[in-house]
Design an enzyme around this catalytic site. Structure first.
Site, PDB file in Angstrom:
ATOM      1  N   ASP A  94      -7.934   5.785   8.241  1.00 34.91           N
ATOM      2  CA  ASP A  94      -8.996   5.732   7.242  1.00 34.91           C
ATOM      3  C   ASP A  94      -8.719   4.546   6.311  1.00 34.91           C
ATOM      4  OD1 ASP A  94     -11.238   6.350   5.708  1.00 34.91           O
ATOM      5  OD2 ASP A  94     -10.817   8.490   5.719  1.00 34.91           O
ATOM      6  N   TRP A  95      -9.610   4.339   5.370  1.00 37.00           N
ATOM      7  CA  TRP A  95      -9.599   3.173   4.473  1.00 37.00           C
ATOM      8  C   TRP A  95      -8.242   3.040   3.762  1.00 37.00           C
ATOM      9  CZ3 TRP A  95     -13.748  -0.220   3.372  1.00 37.00           C
ATOM     10  CH2 TRP A  95     -13.585  -1.038   2.258  1.00 37.00           C
TER      11      TRP A  95
END
Length: 771
Positions: free
Chosen positions: A298-299
C-alpha cells in the site's frame, strides 16, 4: 546490521549485472530494437536474463504520475527519463487514452528493453459512472450487481488507458467506527467472499488480455478491518481462529476467483506489520494457497516499516519487504533507492528479486501488453463508453437494489402520488458530492442527480430547506425547517454523514449523528406530521431516537450518480426496497462490536437485570437493526424446510436444503432468503449462527418460488485447537429466514465421521449453490 562478505565470484556477478549507461554504450544493444512491446509473445526467462540489476529493480517501482485530483501532473521530462532508463514498472494517479499512449510509447520504444508500463488508479465503485459505495452494494445481497458494477468500471477505466485497479477491498469490518467499512462488504466473511469473487470476475472478465478488462487489486491482505478501536492504520491483535475463520475467507475467495494482484495492509497483525510478514505473505499466501500473482504494497507501506519499529533503515525495510514477498513498492521509492544496497549486503535476496520481476513481467504478458502495448489507448473508445445511457441505467438499478427499508410504521411508505405538499429537509438531500463517496475516481459532481433534484422533478409540490449541516453547530436553520414541515402534509428529512465522514483515515469515536442533526430531527418529530427519514452515509449509525420517533426510515447509503432517482422511486413505491443490512446497527457506540455471529456464553445474555449474564445494564442486549435486516412493502411467507439428505459424510458429503417462499402481499418485491447454520457441540465453542447461503428472489403478488441451497460438508469446517481445518461429526442446525434475527424455518443434518477441511478458508468462502 551485519555486512555480508561477498566472494569474488559474487562480486564478478554483480559487476555484470550492474552494467548501466545509454543504449549507445552497450554493444549488445546496438543492432537490436527493444525486445518488449513488439512481439506476439515474450520469453519471460530470456527477457529476465537480459536485464541489469537496475532494470530488474525498476520493474518493482510504482511511482506517482500525479495526485488523485491532478492526474498526470508529475509526468515531466525527468519522469520520462526515468522511463527511458527502465527505472519504473508502473504508475498510479494517471489516466487518459492519449497521454498514457505517449507515456507507453516512451517505455516500449525508447527504453533499452521496451518493457511496457502498468497504469493504475483506485477504481473502487466506478470510474466515471459511479455506483453505490461498496457497503451499499453489499446491502443488495446480489453478487451479480457487484459483478456488473465491476464490469462497467473496467470498460470505462480500460478505455481511459488504465490496466489496474486497487479494488475490491474485501476486509471484514466489525467495528463501524472504522471509516473504511464503507469500502467493503461489512461484517460477514461469507457475504464478503461472495462479493469479493463477483468483483474480481467483473474487473478481469474471461481474459486479462481483453482490452476492456483490468487487473483486480484485492486489498488489504491481512486483517486491516480488525484495527483496534476502529482507528485506521492501528494494529490488529487476533487469535488464529478468528483470522482463519473470519478475516481471511474473502481473500481466499479472491484467490479462487483468479485475482491477478493483492495489496498488503498498512497495519500490523499480532505485532508483525503485514508488509514485512513473511509467514503471512510468502508462506501462507504464496506457498500454502498457491497464489503466484503480483503483490503490491500500500501507499508508502514499505517505508513505514521503519515507523512500525521493525526496520532500522530504508535498506532494512527493502530487505524485509522483499523477503516477505512484496513484488512492487507503491511510491515510497525504497526499492528504487535502497534495494540494491540490501542485495549487496545479502545476495540471498537476488533470487527473490528475480521471482518478483518474473511475476510482474508475467502479468504484463497476460494482459497482452507485450503483444500490443497500445491496446488500452483508443481515444475513440474512451469517448464512446464514458457515462453511457446503459451504464447510468445499470447504476440506477444497483442503487435501487441497495436501499434498505429499516422500518415502516403504519405503512407510511410508499407515498401516494397525491401525497400533497412534501417538506424536503436536510443538507444531504442536495449534496451531489457526497453521493460520489470518498473514492470517486473520475466521477463528477455534475453527473449526480440529487434527492432534491429528483423529488422536485417527480412531485409538483415540494418545499426544500437545509435545516442544519452535517459539519456545523449552526442551528439557525431549524426554525425554517419546522415552518416548512408545519406547512406540509409529509416530511422527508435527509440525515446522516456526508462523504468525508467515512473512508480512509475517517474513523469516528462516535456513531451518533454528527453536527446538530439530532436537534433538527427532534424538532421535526414534535410537529406530529408523518416523518420519513432518508438516512445517508457510509457506515452503520447509532440512531435509537430516530427508530423511536420516525414513521419510516430508509437507509440509502451513498448511492452514486443515480442516487436521487433511486430514492424517489422507492419513496413512491415504483421500487420496492429489497436490500438487507450487511452490518449490524448498534444502539449506541459503546455496544460495538455487535456482530451477529458471536460466540455463546456460559451465561447467555438475559434482559433480567437480577441475573448475572453477558449483557449491559443500560441497554437492550440486541442491536438496533440486526445483520440481514430489511423490510419490504409486501410480506413474504416461508414454507417448511426440506432436506434431501438427513445425514452426510464429513468427507465429500452434501445436502440440498429447499423451501417455498411466497409473496403474500399485493406488491411485487424482492426477498433475500438467508441460510444460517450452527454447530451446537464441537471441540471448540462455535458461533451462535453463521451465514452459509443466500439468494435474492423477485416475486410477483401471490407468486411462490422454490428456493434451494446445496451445502457441502466442508462448509462446516472449523479451525481446530490443534491449528488445522477439520470437519467434525455431529448435528448441524440449519436456520432459514429473512434476517439473522428473523428465522422462519429450521432443520438439521447429521455429519458422519470426520475429515480435514479444504485448504485454508476455502470451505467458508465457497459459493453455496442456490437454485
Amino acid at each position: 546490521m551485519k555486512l555480508v562478505a561477498l566472494s569474488s565470484s559474487i562480486v564478478a556477478g554483480f559487476a555484470a549485472l550492474m552494467l548501466v549507461g545509454p543504449p549507445s554504450a552497450r554493444a549488445d544493444n546496438a543492432a537490436q530494437a527493444p525486445i518488449g512491446g513488439i512481439e506476439e509473445s515474450v520469453d519471460i526467462d530470456l527477457l529476465l536474463s537480459r536485464m541489469t540489476l537496475d532494470e530488474k529493480i525498476g520493474q518493482l517501482v510504482q511511482r506517482m504520475g500525479g495526485r488523485s485530483k491532478s492526474l498526470n501532473s508529475r509526468l515531466g521530462p525527468d519522469e520520462l527519463d526515468r522511463v527511458r532508463r527502465g527505472e519504473v514498472g508502473s504508475y498510479l494517479h494517471v489516466a487518459g487514452a492519449e497521454p498514457l499512449r505517449e507515456l507507453q510509447r516512451v517505455a516500449v520504444e525508447e527504453s533499452r528493453l521496451g518493457i511496457p508500463l502498468l497504469f493504475s488508479m483506485d477504481v473502487v465503485h466506478g470510474y466515471r459512472t459511479i455506483f453505490p459505495v461498496p457497503l451499499a452494494m453489499a446491502a443488495s445481497w446480489d453478487p451479480d450487481a457487484a459483478r456488473q458494477h465491476a464490469r462497467i468500471a473496467a470498460r470505462e477505466a480500460s478505455a481511459a488507458g488504465l490496466h489496474w485497479t486497487f479494488a475490491p477491498m474485501v476486509d471484514v469490518a466489525r467495528d463501524p467506527r472504522w471509516g473504511r467499512i464503507v469500502e467493503g462488504a461489512g461484517e460477514d466473511p461469507y457475504l464478503g467472499s461472495r462479493m469479493a469473487a463477483a468483483q474480481v470476475h467483473g474487473f478481469q472478465g474471461d481474459s486479462l488480455a481483453a482490452p476492456d478488462t483490468i487487473m483486480a487489486g484485492t486489498k488489504h491482505f491481512g486483517a486491516y478491518g480488525a484495527a483496534e478501536g476502529g482507528r485506521d492504520y492501528a494494529g490488529a491483535d487476533l487469535g488464529e481462529r478468528a483470522l482463519q475463520e473470519t478475516y481471511l475467507p474473502p481473500f481466499h475467495a479472491a484467490v479462487e476467483a483468479g485475482t491477478a494482484s493483492f495489496m498488503t495492509a498498512f497495519n500490523a497483525l499480532n505485532g508483525v506489520p503485514t508488509t514485512g510478514n513473511e509467514a503471512l505473505l510468502r508462506t501462507m499466501l504464496r506457498e500454502d494457497w498457491g497464489w503466484q500473482g503480483l503483490l503490491l504494497s500500500d501507499w508508502r507501506a514499505v517505508e513505514e516499516l521503519q515507523a512500525h519499529g521493525v526496520a532500522e533503515s530504508r535498506q532494512d525495510a527493502a530487505a524485509l519487504a522483499m523477503r516477505a514477498g512484496v513484488d512492487m513498492d507503491m511510491v515510497s521509492d525504497i526499492y528504487a533507492d535502497d534495494l540494491r544496497a540490501a542485495i549487496e549486503a545479502d545476495p540471498a535476496l537476488l533470487p527473490l528479486l528475480d521471482g518478483a520481476v518474473r511475476r510482474i513481467l508475467t502479468v504484463k504478458r497476460d494482459m497482452g501488453l507485450f503483444a500490443d502495448p497500445y491496446a488500452y489507448h483508443d481515444a475513440g473508445r474512451e469517448a464512446s463508453v464514458m457515462l453511457s445511457g446503459s451504464h447510468r441505467q445499470a447504476a440506477r438499478k444497483v442503487a435501487q437494489q441497495s436501499i434498505v427499508l429499516l422500518q415502516n410504521d403504519a405503512d407510511v411508505l410508499p407515498l401516494a402520488r397525491n401525497a400533497g405538499r412534501i417538506a424536503l429537509i436536510g443538507a444531504l438531500a442536495d449534496d451531489a458530492l457526497s453521493q460520489l463517496g470518498s473514492w470517486r475516481a473520475q466521477g463528477q459532481e455534475g453527473d449526480v442527480v440529487t434527492l432534491r433534484a429528483a423529488l422536485e422533478a417527480a412531485h409538483a409540490d415540494v418545499i426544500y430547506t437545509t435545516g442544519v449541516d452535517t459539519r456545523s453547530d449552526d442551528t439557525s436553520g431549524i426554525v425554517a425547517a419546522v415552518t416548512a414541515a408545519e406547512a406540509a402534509d409529509v416530511i422527508v428529512v435527509a440525515l446522516g454523514e456526508d462523504y468525508d465522514w467515512s473512508g480512509e483515515a475517517r474513523s469516528r469515536s462516535s456513531l451518533e449523528l454528527p453536527g446538530r442533526q439530532s436537534e433538527l430531527f427532534e424538532a421535526l418529530a414534535a410537529t406530529g406530521k408523518p416523518l420519513v427519514v432518508v438516512l445517508m452515509g457510509g457506515r452503520p449509525l447509532a440512531i435509537p431516537e430516530i427508530a423511536e420517533k420516525a414513521d419510516a426510515v430508509l437507509m440509502t447509503w451513498l448511492l452514486g450518480i443515480e442516487a436521487g432517482p433511486a430514492i424517489v422511486s422507492t419513496l413512491f413505491g415504483e421500487n420496492n426496497p429489497g436490500g438487507k443490512l450487511p452490518a449490524s446497527f448498534p444502539r449506541t457506540t459503546g455496544q460495538v462490536p455487535v456482530n451477529y455471529d458471536h460466540l455463546p456464553s456460559g451465561r447467555p445474555a438475559d434482559p433480567d437485570l437480577s441475573r448475572d449474564t453477558a449483557r449491559y445494564m443500560d441497554q437492550p442486549i440486541t442491536p438496533l437493526y440486526a445483520f440481514g435486516h430489511g423490510k419490504s412493502y409486501t410480506d413474504f411467507a416461508y414454507g417448511p424446510l426440506r432436506l434431501d439428505n438427513a445425514r452426510m459424510p464429513a468427507d465429500g458429503g452434501s445436502a440440498t436444503v429447499s423451501l417455498d417462499v411466497t409473496n403474500a402481499g399485493d406488491r411485487a418485491g424482492d426477498e433475500v432468503v438467508q441460510l444460517y447454520v450452527r454447530d451446537p457441540v464441537a471441540s471448540v465453542s462455535r458461533p451462535v449462527m453463521q451465514l452459509r447461503g443466500f439468494q435474492r428472489v423477485s416475486l410477483a403478488p401471490g407468486e411462490t418460488r422454490r428456493v434451494s441451497f446445496t451445502l457441502r460438508a466442508d462448509q462446516f469446517a472449523l479451525w481446530s485447537a490443534g491449528g488445522d481445518w477439520i470437519v467434525e461429526p455431529g448435528v448441524i442446525e440449519i436456520m432459514v429466514g429473512s434476517a439473522s434475527d428473523d428465522i422462519r424455518t429450521r432443520g438439521e443434518v447429521v455429519i458422519e465421521g470426520s475429515a480435514p477441511g479444504s485448504i485454508a478458508p476455502a470451505a467458508i468462502a465457497t459459493t453455496t449453490r442456490a437454485q
